[in-house]
Write a protein that holds these residues in place. Structure first.
Motif, short mmCIF file in Angstrom:
data_model
loop_
_atom_site.label_atom_id
_atom_site.label_comp_id
_atom_site.label_asym_id
_atom_site.label_seq_id
_atom_site.Cartn_x
_atom_site.Cartn_y
_atom_site.Cartn_z
N GLU A 132 18.67 35.71 32.91
CA GLU A 132 18.00 35.15 34.08
C GLU A 132 17.58 33.71 33.81
OE1 GLU A 132 15.30 38.23 33.78
OE2 GLU A 132 15.89 39.24 35.63
N SER A 133 17.86 32.83 34.79
CA SER A 133 17.48 31.43 34.64
C SER A 133 17.31 30.79 36.01
CB SER A 133 18.56 30.67 33.84
OG SER A 133 19.76 30.69 34.58
N ALA A 134 16.65 29.62 36.03
CA ALA A 134 16.49 28.85 37.27
C ALA A 134 17.19 27.52 37.09
CB ALA A 134 15.02 28.64 37.57
N ASP A 135 18.09 27.20 38.00
CA ASP A 135 18.87 25.97 37.90
C ASP A 135 18.06 24.77 38.37
OD1 ASP A 135 21.02 27.19 36.83
OD2 ASP A 135 21.95 27.64 38.78
N ILE A 136 18.63 23.60 38.17
CA ILE A 136 18.02 22.37 38.69
C ILE A 136 18.08 22.41 40.21
CG2 ILE A 136 18.15 19.84 38.72
CD1 ILE A 136 19.60 20.07 35.99
N GLY A 137 16.98 22.00 40.84
CA GLY A 137 16.96 21.93 42.31
C GLY A 137 16.58 23.24 42.99
N GLU A 138 16.08 24.19 42.24
CA GLU A 138 15.62 25.43 42.87
C GLU A 138 14.20 25.21 43.44
OE1 GLU A 138 15.78 30.11 41.66
OE2 GLU A 138 17.22 28.68 40.86
N SER A 139 13.90 25.83 44.60
CA SER A 139 12.60 25.57 45.23
C SER A 139 11.48 26.35 44.54
CB SER A 139 12.64 25.94 46.71
OG SER A 139 12.75 27.33 46.83
N PHE A 140 10.26 25.83 44.72
CA PHE A 140 9.08 26.49 44.11
C PHE A 140 8.89 27.90 44.65
CE2 PHE A 140 5.76 23.52 42.04
CZ PHE A 140 6.73 23.04 41.19
N SER A 141 9.15 28.08 45.94
CA SER A 141 8.88 29.39 46.54
C SER A 141 9.76 30.48 45.93
CB SER A 141 9.07 29.33 48.06
OG SER A 141 10.37 28.90 48.36
N SER A 142 11.03 30.10 45.60
CA SER A 142 11.91 31.11 45.01
C SER A 142 11.48 31.44 43.58
CB SER A 142 13.36 30.63 45.03
OG SER A 142 13.48 29.48 44.22
N ILE A 143 10.99 30.41 42.86
CA ILE A 143 10.49 30.67 41.49
C ILE A 143 9.28 31.60 41.53
CG2 ILE A 143 9.52 29.65 39.41
CD1 ILE A 143 10.82 27.11 39.95
N VAL A 144 8.38 31.31 42.49
CA VAL A 144 7.16 32.11 42.60
C VAL A 144 7.51 33.55 42.94
CG1 VAL A 144 5.07 32.45 43.96
CG2 VAL A 144 5.65 30.19 43.14
N ASP A 145 8.42 33.73 43.87
CA ASP A 145 8.83 35.10 44.23
C ASP A 145 9.44 35.83 43.03
OD1 ASP A 145 7.92 34.85 46.75
OD2 ASP A 145 9.84 34.23 47.61
N PHE A 146 10.23 35.07 42.25
CA PHE A 146 10.85 35.66 41.05
C PHE A 146 9.78 36.10 40.05
CE2 PHE A 146 12.49 35.06 36.72
CZ PHE A 146 13.50 36.01 36.75
N GLY A 147 8.78 35.23 39.87
CA GLY A 147 7.69 35.53 38.94
C GLY A 147 6.90 36.75 39.37
N LYS A 148 6.70 36.87 40.70
CA LYS A 148 5.95 38.04 41.20
C LYS A 148 6.73 39.33 40.99
CE LYS A 148 4.08 37.54 45.33
NZ LYS A 148 3.96 36.96 46.68
#
Lengths: 363, 429
Positions: free
Chosen positions: B241-257
């Motif tokens: 699992e990883s987050a690419d360059i240019g991913e939005s904050f909301s998608s990161i937060v949802d992933f973290g939750k």
């Protein structure tokens, strides 16, 4: 009280409801007078001026006693106090009682009740008549400064009065006192009332206000509670500011209950925010227990509660010259000017604390 | 630098000059309400107790402002009350996640009155004024709110937060730093399993359940603002699992939750992006830290027997402390001090005083140096009278409290402390 015996030698004190005839008591009084006369001669005093107090003191001198119980000490009492009299009933030649309320067991009392009720009816009729004629009563009955007699006091006036009977009397009298024309029966009502002996508040002359270096008026007083001692200085024309040992009020007393105790004198007089207070307080801990080594484990006691009480007393005392005599009387009646005499009870040997015992083991 | 900051508490002017705040001239309000103007100030005319009756009502009529936006409050509004709109309040308060944004007293009051009203105070007005006139190309300003216990430090911080919400700032909340440093319940052994070794750096420790709560509040506060913010770096959470360059904050937060194990790393990533990005890509950011002095002392968490963790050994604490330095721009850091938890921390140990240096310690004071101190005190005459008038108007106070004598008693009993006044009024009614 000496033991009263019959001619047969039986103890009359154990017999209840024993009453003595008038002749018997008269006989005993003459014996008593002779005895007193003899005593006066023995003491080398003039018998004519020998009073009952002298009898007591001379008996105390002749028969010195260290007994703690007063009733066990030797005494020479008047027979009228010692022997209860027989009740004399007014009766006709056939032996029937003349009073029609005789069989109520307390005829005088019920007679009085009937009289009060008749007065009440009179007052009501008078009120009705004058209401139609539109005449107002001249004055009103002022009952301030007195209260109804207690049960024990009424007992002395009438024979055999029980509590429900007493309540009946008081309710009847208070009905009469509420009537607009009750002032006409003032003598009857005041017969059953006790006038207060009004005490004057603390001597205001001793307390005087002083003037500060900055020209502020203040007064000083000391208050104590348990082991806490507070020196309080109250300034007039303030803003409700309170400092204790140089700290602000809310820093020194984080608990609101303690603050409530301190400001009670102001609350009572409704004078919050009128004065400034500067207090120095010390003590309040039970010092012996805290310092002793090897004693049983004790939780540290909170000195703030007793310190708050000491400051309250100091404030109430220092307020007196500012607020005047009437308000000082209010403070006194609320008990704010008297010191709390309670102290910590001492520890006893052979037990953990003042009352707590060691656990009991059989062996 | 330490000596300079110590001086600044005595001479506030020096400190303002050092920071990049454009000073505004504060004009004194025209109408002043004082207790001296009132009827009961004359001692000698007072009647004895038996004749005085409750019934003289407070004469203060104007105690509420209609303006609900802190940005538009003027100097005349200081000392009056204002109402936070319901939609704003429901965003800010996050009691559903077991953290308290406002004080407990205030939450209770809001529940019973169904309305969130608070007093506009001089320091709050001051701090909003600073935020409006700051040069945001320079490094961030650190504000330290200090004052006696119960004087409204937290409420002041929330006032500033409300201002920033209205200005569409990105808000990084921390409503109580101490809640990160202790177990939820020290007496339940199951609760103690909730800390774990960090996957990012094995020297640090994560608190995953708290991290999820934090992400929830972060999303609730900022809402749709998070969709427009993009990452500038690739983040490898785990093998797959990883987050690419240019991913939005909301998608990161949802992933973290969704992935609790990774939640703390997501917070670290967010905080790093805030520091790295500039004004063109990142909106203006407010970092609020309540009970900031907790970040500079021992925690109650432990992995080995009898060895307590330091705050910077938590990965959250490490990242937050980085955010509290002045190494980034286009934002502000507002912190508030708190005393009570320190007394809980060391049994029987009383702090020497309530000066910020005593609370923060040497380390904390150096870390936040230089900062702008904001002092909060007890209520002034106007503030306490409008607060009492509000309680009376809402029928919160009844009976003898309504008379002027009763009012005076409340003022003296609370000694103008806002928290104590609220406590007395809540318990009396």
């Amino acid at each position: 009280m000496p033991i009263r015996t019959d001619n047969d030698g039986t103890n009359l004190m154990k017999k209840k409801h024993v009453r003595y005839s008038e002749d018997y008591i008269q006989e005993k009084i003459e014996e008593y007078k002779l005895g007193v006369r003899r005593l006066a001669v023995m003491m080398g005093r003039d018998p004519k001026t020998f009073t009952e107090d002298d009898v007591k003191s001379s008996i105390r001198y002749l028969f010195p006693s260290s007994l703690t119980s007063v009733s066990a000490r030797p005494s020479l009492d008047h027979p009228a106090d010692l022997f209860p009299r027989e009740i004399r009933v007014e009766a006709d030649s056939h032996g029937r009682p003349k009073n029609y309320l005789f069989y109520t067991m307390s005829d005088l009392f019920y007679e009085e009740l009937h009289f009060i009720y008749s007065c009440l009816l009179e007052a009501q009729q008078l009120d009705d008549r004058n209401y139609e004629k539109k005449i107002a009563p001249e004055t009103t009955l002022d009952l301030k400064g007195s209260s109804w007699m207690s049960h024990d006091e009424v007992k002395k006036m009438f024979h055999n009065i029980k509590l429900p009977m007493y309540n009946l009397l008081i309710s009847q009298l208070s009905r009469l006192a509420e009537e607009p024309y009750a002032y006409k029966y003032k003598n009857l009502i005041m017969k059953y009332r006790v006038v207060f002996q009004v005490q004057i508040a603390a001597k205001l002359d001793q307390l005087e206000t002083k003037v500060d270096e900055n020209g502020r008026e203040y007064s000083e007083a000391q208050g104590k509670r348990k082991t806490a001692v507070a020196d309080v200085r109250v300034y007039s024309k303030g803003k409700g500011r309170i400092t204790i040992n140089g700290e602000e009020f809310d820093d020194f007393f984080p608990l609101i209950t303690d603050r409530q105790v301190v400001i009670t004198p102001f609350n009572l007089l409704r004078m919050n925010l009128f004065f400034d207070v500067d207090a120095n307080v010390r003590g309040g801990l039970s010092g012996i227990w805290m310092s002793e080594k090897g004693s049983s484990p004790q939780f540290p006691t909170n000195p703030k509660t007793s310190q708050a009480g000491a400051i309250r007393l100091g404030i109430a005392r220092a307020l007196q010259p500012f607020v005047g005599a009437t308000n000082a009387e209010i403070l006194r009646r609320a008990g704010l000017l008297t010191q709390d005499p309670r102290k910590k009870e001492r520890k006893k040997p052979g037990q953990w604390k003042a009352r707590k015992k060691f656990t009991w083991k059989k062996r | 630098m330490l000596i300079f900051s110590m001086l600044s508490y005595r001479t506030a002017k020096l400190c303002f000059a050092s920071s990049n705040v454009a000073l505004t001239v504060l004009v004194k309000p025209k109408e002043t309400v004082t207790l001296k103007n009132r009827k009961y100030s004359n001692t000698l005319d007072l009647k004895p107790l038996s004749t005085s009756e409750p019934g003289n009502f407070s004469t203060l009529e104007h105690f509420l402002t209609d303006e609900s936006n802190p940005a538009r409050h003027t100097i005349d509004d200081v000392g009056l009350m204002y109402t936070i709109p319901k939609e704003d309040y429901s965003k800010m308060v996050s009691s559903q996640f077991n953290t308290v944004a406002f004080t407990q007293q205030f939450d209770k009051q809001v529940q019973s009155l169904n309305e969130a009203s608070m007093v506009i105070r001089q320091p709050g007005f001051e701090i909003v004024n600073y935020l409006q006139n700051t040069d945001y190309t320079a490094p961030v300003n650190r504000y330290v709110i200090h004052g006696p216990q119960g004087s409204g430090k937290t409420m002041l911080m929330m006032y500033a937060t409300h201002f920033c919400m209205k200005e569409n700032w990105l808000i990084v909340p921390n409503y109580n730093m101490w809640s990160w440093m202790d177990y939820q319940s020290r007496y339940k052994p199951t609760m103690k399993k909730e800390i774990m070794e960090s996957t990012w750096n094995k020297e640090r420790v994560d608190v995953p359940h708290r991290a999820v709560i934090w992400l929830d509040t972060f999303k609730l506060l900022n809402g749709s603002l998070l969709d427009n913010i993009k990452t500038t770096q690739k983040y490898q959470w785990s093998k797959h699992e990883s987050a690419d360059i240019g991913e939005s904050f909301s998608s990161i937060v949802d992933f973290g939750k969704a992935r609790v194990r990774v939640a703390t790393d997501v917070i670290g990533a967010i905080m790093k992006e805030i520091r790295v990005q500039d004004a063109s890509t990142m909106p203006r950011t407010l970092v609020t830290v309540d009970a900031v002095n907790a970040a500079f002392c021992e925690t109650k968490l432990k992995i080995k027997h009898n060895v307590y963790l330091k705050a910077h050994e938590l990965s959250y604490g490490h990242n937050l402390k980085k955010l509290m330095t002045s190494s980034w721009t286009n934002g502000a850091v507002i912190t508030a001090l708190s005393k009570p938890f320190l007394e809980k921390n060391k049994k029987g140990y009383l702090l020497p005083g309530s000066h910020p240096y005593d609370l923060l310690g040497q380390e904390g004071f150096d870390w936040l140096d230089p900062h702008i101190p904001i002092a909060v005190g007890q209520y002034t005459d106007k503030e306490i009278l409008s607060q009492l008038a509000y309680y009376k108007d809402r029928k919160f106070l009844t009976g003898p409290c309504l008379s002027e004598a009763g009012e005076a008693e409340l003022i003296q009993l609370s000694y103008r402390n806002p928290a104590d006044l609220a406590h007395i009024c809540l318990s009396a009614s």
